[in-house]
Design an enzyme around this catalytic site. Sequence first.
Site, short mmCIF file in Angstrom:
data_model
loop_
_atom_site.label_atom_id
_atom_site.label_comp_id
_atom_site.label_asym_id
_atom_site.label_seq_id
_atom_site.Cartn_x
_atom_site.Cartn_y
_atom_site.Cartn_z
CG HIS A 289 -4.53 1.14 5.42
ND1 HIS A 289 -3.59 0.89 4.44
CD2 HIS A 289 -5.22 -0.02 5.59
CE1 HIS A 289 -3.69 -0.36 4.03
NE2 HIS A 289 -4.67 -0.94 4.71
CB CYS B 234 -2.28 4.88 2.10
SG CYS B 234 -2.08 4.19 3.74
CB CYS C 3 -0.89 -0.01 1.25
SG CYS C 3 -1.98 1.43 1.37
ZN LIG Z 1 -2.00 1.93 3.58
#
Ligand SMILES: [Zn+2]
Length: 375
Positions: free
Chosen positions: A338, A309, A307
């Site tokens: 998230h 983010c 991820c």
């Molecule tokens: Zn994340």
Amino acid sequence: MTAAVTYEHIKTCKQTGARLGIVHTPHGSFETPAFMPVGTQATVKTMSPEELKAMNAGIILSNTYHLWLRPGNDIIKEAGGLHKFMNWDRPILTDSGGFQVFSLSEFRNIKEEGVHFRNHMNGDKLFLSPEKAMQIQNDLGSDIMMAFDECPPFPATHEYMKSSVERTSRWAERCLEAHERKADQGLFGIIQGGEFEDLRKQSARDLVSLDFPGYAIGGLSVGEPKDVMNRALEFTTPLMPADKPRYLMGVGSPDSLIDGAIRGIDMFDCVLPTRIARNGTLMTSTGRLNIKNAAFKRDFGPIDDKCDCYTCKNYSRAYVHHLIRADETFGIRLTSYHNLQFLLNLMGQVRQAIREDRLGDFREEFFEAYGFNKP
Ligand SMILES: [Zn+2]
Ligand SMILES: COC(=O)c1ccc(CCNc2nc3cc4nc(N)[nH]c(=O)c4cc3[nH]2)cc1
């Protein structure tokens, strides 16, 4: 007069029934299939508009029922409308209050003219009708308004569902008349009928004949098994105009988003990502985890190494574990950020898989990695 909300079809996936599109609204356009973060009380809980833009949220949802009761649609109208009030200049969709009345308030009495119920905060007697729901949404100034409908509980008898569908169709006509087709707001009809194919057909026929600019599938994500939802989608989406947006209300989880897109759904919304974030439950590429678990006390890696983010780039599992255990508000911001980014990224991957005509393969890969059982 040009329609306020239009759908531009880009392509249909050759491997599945999924479609890539763009919805155009007075506050801008967004690509579909799209997930709409839910901002029930004029905020997507703990997120700023700048953070929502950074995570590529193209449209957010807010609620007629809640904003009518607090702070009041009159105040939001005086503020210049919901976009100005909450400093969000991209598209907003407002749900009409039907579902919220049934899911939030005690003692409700459904009549032809509307629904009598009690304010879930102070018990005051209230009344909501198709006309009132239109007036509130006109005051809020949302780009996409929803018709006032009844979302029956699951399960419901065929007999109850039939009379409910017929009343919802009559209410839809009253919504159109009350809305006076205001130039800058698109009004979507909501197809009901539960798990019954004949009633979904009847509801779709009634609403499509009223020529709404877009249509939602309501009455699902109310506790029915996933296969009941998927079957209802399979016999309902083909009844919906191919040149208008299709919105599945209240969905949802990663597997339901993928399976809904495969069945031709363009728009989704759900409180899931921000609601589970508040108790520390996180969605990751290898399944769900709860960050409060002691196993993460000394885990200095990211929530999800796949991820990109803000949370995963800057903080460790151990830090988020600590914040949530310590009931620190910043912890809820990090878990919410998230989870929202996870679902918005997932929809980006779904759109890319449609471009590459491989959404079926993507479903297999995602379900395998996430741990969903095979179809
Ligand atoms: Zn994340
Ligand atoms: C942790 O996860 C959660 O708390 C959580 C809560 C609720 C839902 C389900 C939401 N489902 C749902 N929202 C809905 C909203 C709706 N609005 C209208 N006007 N008509 C409908 O027919 C309708 C159906 C829905 N079904 C899913 C998840």
